[in-house]
Design a protein around this motif. Structure first.
Motif, PDB file in Angstrom:
ATOM      1  N   ALA A 177       3.728 -34.057 -64.099  1.00 26.33           N
ATOM      2  CA  ALA A 177       2.577 -34.701 -65.018  1.00 26.33           C
ATOM      3  C   ALA A 177       2.725 -36.318 -64.773  1.00 26.33           C
ATOM      4  O   ALA A 177       4.047 -36.723 -64.950  1.00 26.33           O
ATOM      5  N   PRO A 178       1.923 -37.146 -64.522  1.00 26.82           N
ATOM      6  CA  PRO A 178       2.143 -38.615 -64.534  1.00 26.82           C
ATOM      7  C   PRO A 178       2.735 -39.360 -65.591  1.00 26.82           C
ATOM      8  O   PRO A 178       3.392 -40.162 -65.389  1.00 26.82           O
ATOM      9  N   HIS A 179       2.437 -38.786 -66.891  1.00 27.04           N
ATOM     10  CA  HIS A 179       2.799 -39.402 -68.147  1.00 27.04           C
ATOM     11  C   HIS A 179       3.990 -38.588 -68.723  1.00 27.04           C
ATOM     12  O   HIS A 179       3.909 -37.379 -68.553  1.00 27.04           O
ATOM     13  N   THR A 180       4.931 -39.419 -69.094  1.00 20.18           N
ATOM     14  CA  THR A 180       5.969 -38.909 -69.657  1.00 20.18           C
ATOM     15  C   THR A 180       6.533 -39.218 -71.137  1.00 20.18           C
ATOM     16  O   THR A 180       6.587 -40.118 -71.538  1.00 20.18           O
ATOM     17  N   LEU A 181       6.671 -38.167 -72.107  1.00 19.81           N
ATOM     18  CA  LEU A 181       7.342 -38.498 -73.307  1.00 19.81           C
ATOM     19  C   LEU A 181       8.814 -38.066 -73.234  1.00 19.81           C
ATOM     20  O   LEU A 181       9.073 -37.038 -72.989  1.00 19.81           O
ATOM     21  N   ASP A 182       9.517 -39.190 -73.564  1.00 18.78           N
ATOM     22  CA  ASP A 182      11.218 -38.764 -73.714  1.00 18.78           C
ATOM     23  C   ASP A 182      11.331 -38.937 -75.084  1.00 18.78           C
ATOM     24  O   ASP A 182      11.252 -39.864 -75.802  1.00 18.78           O
ATOM     25  N   ILE A 183      12.052 -37.787 -75.581  1.00 19.33           N
ATOM     26  CA  ILE A 183      12.149 -37.616 -76.962  1.00 19.33           C
ATOM     27  C   ILE A 183      13.597 -37.474 -77.056  1.00 19.33           C
ATOM     28  O   ILE A 183      14.167 -36.451 -76.985  1.00 19.33           O
ATOM     29  N   HIS A 202      19.833 -45.883 -79.525  1.00 17.03           N
ATOM     30  CA  HIS A 202      20.992 -45.936 -80.532  1.00 17.03           C
ATOM     31  C   HIS A 202      21.130 -44.741 -81.375  1.00 17.03           C
ATOM     32  O   HIS A 202      22.162 -44.330 -81.958  1.00 17.03           O
ATOM     33  N   VAL A 203      19.865 -44.501 -82.020  1.00 21.92           N
ATOM     34  CA  VAL A 203      19.538 -43.549 -82.853  1.00 21.92           C
ATOM     35  C   VAL A 203      18.521 -42.425 -82.585  1.00 21.92           C
ATOM     36  O   VAL A 203      17.821 -42.663 -81.728  1.00 21.92           O
ATOM     37  N   SER A 204      18.667 -41.322 -83.313  1.00 22.01           N
ATOM     38  CA  SER A 204      17.459 -40.375 -83.211  1.00 22.01           C
ATOM     39  C   SER A 204      16.659 -40.312 -84.616  1.00 22.01           C
ATOM     40  O   SER A 204      17.278 -40.367 -85.535  1.00 22.01           O
ATOM     41  N   PRO A 205      15.471 -39.809 -84.288  1.00 19.97           N
ATOM     42  CA  PRO A 205      14.551 -39.699 -83.074  1.00 19.97           C
ATOM     43  C   PRO A 205      14.135 -40.861 -82.384  1.00 19.97           C
ATOM     44  O   PRO A 205      13.827 -41.834 -83.549  1.00 19.97           O
ATOM     45  N   THR A 206      14.119 -40.948 -81.282  1.00 18.43           N
ATOM     46  CA  THR A 206      13.654 -42.122 -80.662  1.00 18.43           C
ATOM     47  C   THR A 206      12.527 -41.521 -79.407  1.00 18.43           C
ATOM     48  O   THR A 206      13.019 -40.606 -78.863  1.00 18.43           O
ATOM     49  N   ILE A 261       9.944 -47.696 -75.232  1.00 21.30           N
ATOM     50  CA  ILE A 261      10.162 -47.161 -76.458  1.00 21.30           C
ATOM     51  C   ILE A 261       9.120 -47.391 -77.468  1.00 21.30           C
ATOM     52  O   ILE A 261       8.150 -48.337 -77.512  1.00 21.30           O
ATOM     53  N   ALA A 262       8.378 -46.169 -77.879  1.00 25.76           N
ATOM     54  CA  ALA A 262       7.243 -46.153 -78.691  1.00 25.76           C
ATOM     55  C   ALA A 262       7.599 -46.389 -80.233  1.00 25.76           C
ATOM     56  O   ALA A 262       7.663 -45.268 -80.618  1.00 25.76           O
ATOM     57  N   GLY A 263       7.861 -47.553 -80.861  1.00 30.38           N
ATOM     58  CA  GLY A 263       8.414 -47.728 -81.849  1.00 30.38           C
ATOM     59  C   GLY A 263       7.455 -47.016 -83.120  1.00 30.38           C
ATOM     60  O   GLY A 263       7.969 -47.038 -84.234  1.00 30.38           O
ATOM     61  N   GLU A 264       6.029 -47.034 -82.726  1.00 31.64           N
ATOM     62  CA  GLU A 264       5.430 -46.403 -83.893  1.00 31.64           C
ATOM     63  C   GLU A 264       5.347 -44.947 -84.315  1.00 31.64           C
ATOM     64  O   GLU A 264       5.108 -44.448 -85.030  1.00 31.64           O
ATOM     65  N   ALA A 297      -5.117 -42.374 -77.215  1.00 30.16           N
ATOM     66  CA  ALA A 297      -5.098 -43.780 -76.976  1.00 30.16           C
ATOM     67  C   ALA A 297      -4.362 -44.081 -75.630  1.00 30.16           C
ATOM     68  O   ALA A 297      -4.603 -45.185 -75.054  1.00 30.16           O
ATOM     69  N   LYS A 298      -3.402 -43.250 -75.425  1.00 29.22           N
ATOM     70  CA  LYS A 298      -2.654 -43.586 -74.054  1.00 29.22           C
ATOM     71  C   LYS A 298      -2.885 -42.702 -72.623  1.00 29.22           C
ATOM     72  O   LYS A 298      -2.651 -43.149 -71.623  1.00 29.22           O
ATOM     73  N   VAL A 299      -3.682 -41.939 -73.029  1.00 25.31           N
ATOM     74  CA  VAL A 299      -4.277 -40.841 -71.992  1.00 25.31           C
ATOM     75  C   VAL A 299      -5.682 -40.807 -71.408  1.00 25.31           C
ATOM     76  O   VAL A 299      -6.464 -40.586 -72.378  1.00 25.31           O
ATOM     77  N   ALA A 300      -6.067 -41.039 -70.256  1.00 27.12           N
ATOM     78  CA  ALA A 300      -7.508 -40.909 -69.863  1.00 27.12           C
ATOM     79  C   ALA A 300      -7.651 -39.458 -69.457  1.00 27.12           C
ATOM     80  O   ALA A 300      -7.171 -39.108 -68.462  1.00 27.12           O
ATOM     81  N   VAL A 301      -8.510 -38.805 -70.155  1.00 25.14           N
ATOM     82  CA  VAL A 301      -8.557 -37.325 -69.866  1.00 25.14           C
ATOM     83  C   VAL A 301      -9.754 -37.232 -69.129  1.00 25.14           C
ATOM     84  O   VAL A 301     -10.915 -37.691 -69.454  1.00 25.14           O
TER      85      VAL A 301
END
Length: 205
Positions: free
Chosen positions: A18-24, A171-175, A182-185, A201-205
């Motif tokens: 998949a082209p977009h990635t959420l690193d959690i 440095h901390v979790s969760p990030t 980093i998606a600080g929101e 808001a992030k992905v054009a479906v």
């Protein structure tokens, strides 16, 4: 974001290409990480997995975030990496089970246990998820090597996860990172409304 092949099971939602990635970034003995894991399972996975709105668009990678101020954190992450190796399809199920039992590994409950005893408790938990045969393999992977300071069989995987966090300034979790930034929101308190709005808001479906 890059992921070494041995850690492919840490892609717990969505297609690997998949082209977009959420690193959690999550720590198994962090209460806020446990809270976020519930949203990952109930909200994100249905959206990203086969048939979901963002199937083929977004993948979610769990990044193991050892927080050394929690004494048993390293052992819980070792166990997860061992399960990822012997039962990759059950890595996320084990992660959820570990989050549910995380208080057993908090500072005070774990303070009277030796490292070997902590690992034995983790193997027992793994057995409930992956069965006794594979749990026996996990036990082998968590057994200290013959050299005095040689670590265990998944130490190199653990080093990779720690180095990845350090080089990315986590440095901390969760990030949470969205496409490497980093998606600080993002908050552990997010539910379906917040996650669906974020992805829209992030992905054009």
């Amino acid at each position: 974001m890059a992921l070494q092949p041995s850690l492919r099971p840490l892609i717990i939602a969505g297609r690997h290409d998949a082209p977009h990635t959420l690193d959690i970034f999550l720590d198994y003995v962090c209460p806020f990480s446990a809270k976020l894991s519930l949203a990952i399972d109930s909200v994100l996975k249905p959206l990203l997995d086969a048939g979901g709105k963002y199937d083929g668009k977004v993948k979610a990678i769990i990044r193991l975030q050892v927080q050394p101020w929690h004494g048993s954190s390293i052992y819980t992450h070792e166990a997860a990496l061992a399960v990822a190796r012997v039962a990759p399809e059950q890595f996320w199920s084990f992660s959820l089970a570990l989050f549910k039992k995380q208080t057993d590994f908090f500072d005070i409950p774990a303070s009277t246990l030796t490292p070997i005893q902590i690992r034995e408790k983790l193997v027992a938990l793994a057995e409930q998820v992956i069965g006794p045969n594979k749990a026996g393999e996990v036990k082998e992977l968590l057994t200290l090597k013959s050299t005095p300071n040689g670590g265990i069989a998944v130490t190199d995987d653990l080093k990779y996860t720690i180095k990845f966090s350090r080089q990315n300034g986590v440095h901390v979790s969760p990030t949470v990172l969205w496409d490497g930034l980093i998606a600080g929101e993002v908050s552990s308190s997010w539910g379906e409304k917040e996650w669906t709005e974020f992805l829209a808001a992030k992905v054009a479906v």
